[in-house]
Design a protein around this motif. Structure first.
Motif, PDB file in Angstrom:
ATOM      1  N   VAL A  19       0.933  -1.275   0.100  1.00 30.74           N
ATOM      2  CA  VAL A  19       0.081   0.056  -0.164  1.00 30.74           C
ATOM      3  C   VAL A  19       0.927   1.080  -0.019  1.00 30.74           C
ATOM      4  N   VAL A  20       0.582   2.049  -0.768  1.00 29.43           N
ATOM      5  CA  VAL A  20       1.415   3.241  -1.142  1.00 29.43           C
ATOM      6  C   VAL A  20       0.591   4.578  -0.388  1.00 29.43           C
ATOM      7  N   SER A  21       1.361   5.063   0.608  1.00 29.75           N
ATOM      8  CA  SER A  21       0.491   6.067   1.404  1.00 29.75           C
ATOM      9  C   SER A  21       1.678   7.089   1.842  1.00 29.75           C
ATOM     10  N   ALA A  22       1.442   8.498   1.529  1.00 30.65           N
ATOM     11  CA  ALA A  22       2.382   9.402   2.166  1.00 30.65           C
ATOM     12  C   ALA A  22       2.081   9.953   3.536  1.00 30.65           C
ATOM     13  N   GLY A  23       0.732  10.204   3.919  1.00 26.48           N
ATOM     14  CA  GLY A  23       0.251  10.332   5.190  1.00 26.48           C
ATOM     15  C   GLY A  23      -0.123   9.133   6.312  1.00 26.48           C
ATOM     16  N   LEU A  24      -0.059   8.037   5.725  1.00 27.31           N
ATOM     17  CA  LEU A  24      -0.301   6.913   6.584  1.00 27.31           C
ATOM     18  C   LEU A  24      -1.676   6.952   7.359  1.00 27.31           C
ATOM     19  N   ASP A  25      -2.652   7.580   6.520  1.00 22.51           N
ATOM     20  CA  ASP A  25      -4.019   7.818   7.180  1.00 22.51           C
ATOM     21  C   ASP A  25      -4.761   6.430   6.941  1.00 22.51           C
ATOM     22  N   LEU A  26      -4.363   5.260   7.689  1.00 21.20           N
ATOM     23  CA  LEU A  26      -4.991   3.979   7.360  1.00 21.20           C
ATOM     24  C   LEU A  26      -5.495   3.213   8.637  1.00 21.20           C
ATOM     25  N   LEU A  54       2.543  -4.737   3.247  1.00 24.09           N
ATOM     26  CA  LEU A  54       3.556  -3.629   3.352  1.00 24.09           C
ATOM     27  C   LEU A  54       2.986  -2.468   3.075  1.00 24.09           C
ATOM     28  N   VAL A  55       3.615  -1.414   3.617  1.00 24.41           N
ATOM     29  CA  VAL A  55       3.216  -0.041   3.582  1.00 24.41           C
ATOM     30  C   VAL A  55       4.448   0.769   3.230  1.00 24.41           C
ATOM     31  N   VAL A  56       4.232   1.433   1.919  1.00 30.19           N
ATOM     32  CA  VAL A  56       5.335   2.206   1.205  1.00 30.19           C
ATOM     33  C   VAL A  56       5.089   3.734   1.434  1.00 30.19           C
ATOM     34  N   THR A  57       5.969   4.281   1.928  1.00 33.06           N
ATOM     35  CA  THR A  57       5.875   5.786   2.285  1.00 33.06           C
ATOM     36  C   THR A  57       7.215   6.382   2.094  1.00 33.06           C
ATOM     37  N   GLY A  58       7.110   7.887   2.328  1.00 31.19           N
ATOM     38  CA  GLY A  58       8.439   8.538   2.350  1.00 31.19           C
ATOM     39  C   GLY A  58       9.123   8.867   3.704  1.00 31.19           C
ATOM     40  N   ALA A  59      10.127   9.249   3.671  1.00 36.91           N
ATOM     41  CA  ALA A  59      11.099   9.164   4.859  1.00 36.91           C
ATOM     42  C   ALA A  59      10.550  10.213   5.722  1.00 36.91           C
ATOM     43  N   GLY A  60       9.713  10.941   5.335  1.00 33.27           N
ATOM     44  CA  GLY A  60       9.058  12.432   6.290  1.00 33.27           C
ATOM     45  C   GLY A  60       7.730  11.911   6.296  1.00 33.27           C
ATOM     46  N   ALA A  61       7.427  10.756   6.370  1.00 34.81           N
ATOM     47  CA  ALA A  61       6.101  10.371   7.041  1.00 34.81           C
ATOM     48  C   ALA A  61       5.650  10.537   8.361  1.00 34.81           C
ATOM     49  N   PRO A  62       4.516  10.944   8.815  1.00 35.47           N
ATOM     50  CA  PRO A  62       4.141  11.151  10.150  1.00 35.47           C
ATOM     51  C   PRO A  62       4.978  10.016  11.113  1.00 35.47           C
ATOM     52  N   ALA A  63       5.498  10.175  12.129  1.00 35.49           N
ATOM     53  CA  ALA A  63       6.008   9.212  13.109  1.00 35.49           C
ATOM     54  C   ALA A  63       4.808   8.410  13.822  1.00 35.49           C
ATOM     55  N   GLU A  64       3.967   9.153  14.046  1.00 41.67           N
ATOM     56  CA  GLU A  64       2.834   8.433  14.856  1.00 41.67           C
ATOM     57  C   GLU A  64       2.272   7.272  13.583  1.00 41.67           C
ATOM     58  N   GLY A  65       2.159   7.514  12.302  1.00 40.03           N
ATOM     59  CA  GLY A  65       1.604   6.728  11.285  1.00 40.03           C
ATOM     60  C   GLY A  65       2.603   5.502  11.442  1.00 40.03           C
ATOM     61  N   VAL A  66       3.825   5.918  11.290  1.00 38.48           N
ATOM     62  CA  VAL A  66       4.718   4.548  11.232  1.00 38.48           C
ATOM     63  C   VAL A  66       4.762   3.835  12.249  1.00 38.48           C
ATOM     64  N   ALA A  67       4.580   4.342  13.742  1.00 38.45           N
ATOM     65  CA  ALA A  67       4.603   3.670  14.960  1.00 38.45           C
ATOM     66  C   ALA A  67       3.234   2.763  14.851  1.00 38.45           C
ATOM     67  N   LYS A  85       4.881  -4.099   8.014  1.00 37.50           N
ATOM     68  CA  LYS A  85       6.305  -3.945   7.423  1.00 37.50           C
ATOM     69  C   LYS A  85       6.415  -2.561   7.068  1.00 37.50           C
ATOM     70  N   VAL A  86       7.009  -1.309   7.187  1.00 39.83           N
ATOM     71  CA  VAL A  86       6.913  -0.188   6.610  1.00 39.83           C
ATOM     72  C   VAL A  86       8.271   0.016   5.882  1.00 39.83           C
ATOM     73  N   VAL A  87       8.195   0.294   4.513  1.00 42.18           N
ATOM     74  CA  VAL A  87       9.343   0.701   3.647  1.00 42.18           C
ATOM     75  C   VAL A  87       9.337   1.847   3.313  1.00 42.18           C
ATOM     76  N   PHE A  88      10.498   2.651   2.960  1.00 42.26           N
ATOM     77  CA  PHE A  88      10.678   3.988   2.751  1.00 42.26           C
ATOM     78  C   PHE A  88      11.310   4.187   1.159  1.00 42.26           C
ATOM     79  N   ALA A  89      10.407   4.963   0.420  1.00 40.48           N
ATOM     80  CA  ALA A  89      10.804   5.131  -0.958  1.00 40.48           C
ATOM     81  C   ALA A  89      10.274   6.719  -1.166  1.00 40.48           C
ATOM     82  N   GLY A  90      11.519   7.513  -0.889  1.00 42.97           N
ATOM     83  CA  GLY A  90      11.220   8.857  -0.961  1.00 42.97           C
ATOM     84  C   GLY A  90      12.007   9.728   0.284  1.00 42.97           C
TER      85      GLY A  90
END
Length: 266
Positions: free
Chosen positions: A128-135, A150-163, A171-176
């Protein structure tokens, strides 16, 4: 299902321009052969290979009332499940997850032996590609997958969403590098994880970003014999490209008025 293009030695072209011979009821093996991922002369697949699969109405709509299902039909669903059964990972945008009610990928009936022979798991992973991780990470897609989502997001994604994702075992992977996701990096990152047969199922926004980034190797389009009108999006929506990207027709099939086109980068 009947094959219109290419015309082979086994295909007989009738006087009406249709085809007969060798084109009866296609099972999993026939469809899998028709949509096989390409291999080099040495038998090694390009790494990675990104194909997209979308459905469009006759008037260019990618959805009706917010969903693509009203444009689909039994033949389209067979092709849909075949493409999934051939893939290592299915790439989808977060908005599509929400609107289409995505669940976990399931094992495709009739494809078990082929997946095992290709070294694949029982089902493709969903990425799942998501910048904001509003999932909603309590959904079955994340909580009950056959293969970990998997969730694919950017390195600047919200920390609370990653957590929240990691707490749910996703599994969170970063692409950006920033808050947004780079489609080119998505392909490279997933390829680095061993997912080399990639299938993008949209939605239009994600596909538009992939087109603008020029990372798409193959486009599979189902032309549905329907008219939707309204203000529905096209199958690709987003930034314009300087010049239209040219793709070449590989095959065209038909069943119940649905046309199934397969195009590769020219």
């Amino acid at each position: 299902m009947r094959r219109l293009v290419p015309v082979t030695d086994e295909t007989v072209v009738d006087a009406r321009g249709g085809t007969t011979g060798g084109d009866g009821a296609w099972g999993p093996a026939e469809l899998a052969a028709a949509y096989a991922y390409p291999e080099s002369a040495a038998g090694v697949r390009p790494v990675p290979w990104l194909r997209a699969n979308m459905v469009s109405s006759l008037d260019g709509a990618a959805e009706h009332d917010g969903r693509s299902a009203p444009l689909s039909g039994p033949a389209d669903q067979r092709v849909f499940h075949t493409l999934r059964a051939l893939a290592d990972a299915v790439v989808i945008g977060a908005e599509t997850v929400r609107h289409e009610g995505y669940g976990p990928a399931r094992a495709g009936t009739g494809f078990e032996a082929a997946r095992a022979a290709a070294g694949q798991g029982v089902a493709p992973a969903i990425a799942v590609v998501s910048a904001g991780l509003d999932l909603d990470f309590t959904l079955p897609l994340f909580a009950e997958p056959l293969v970990p989502t998997l969730v694919v997001t950017g390195a600047g994604a919200p920390a609370e969403g990653v957590a929240a994702a990691e707490k749910a075992g996703v599994k969170v992977v970063f692409a950006g590098d920033g808050a947004s996701v780079d489609p080119g990096r998505v392909v490279a990152v997933l390829g680095g994880l061993g997912f080399t047969r990639l299938l993008a199922e949209g939605g239009p926004r994600l596909l538009g970003q992939m087109v603008a980034s020029d990372v798409l190797d193959e486009m599979c389009v189902t032309f549905s014999p329907t008219l939707a009108a309204g203000d529905a999006q096209r199958i690709a929506w987003g930034p314009a490209v300087p010049d239209p990207l040219r793709f070449a027709l590989v095959s065209l099939m038909e069943e119940d008025g649905f046309l199934f086109g397969r195009y590769r980068r020219a």
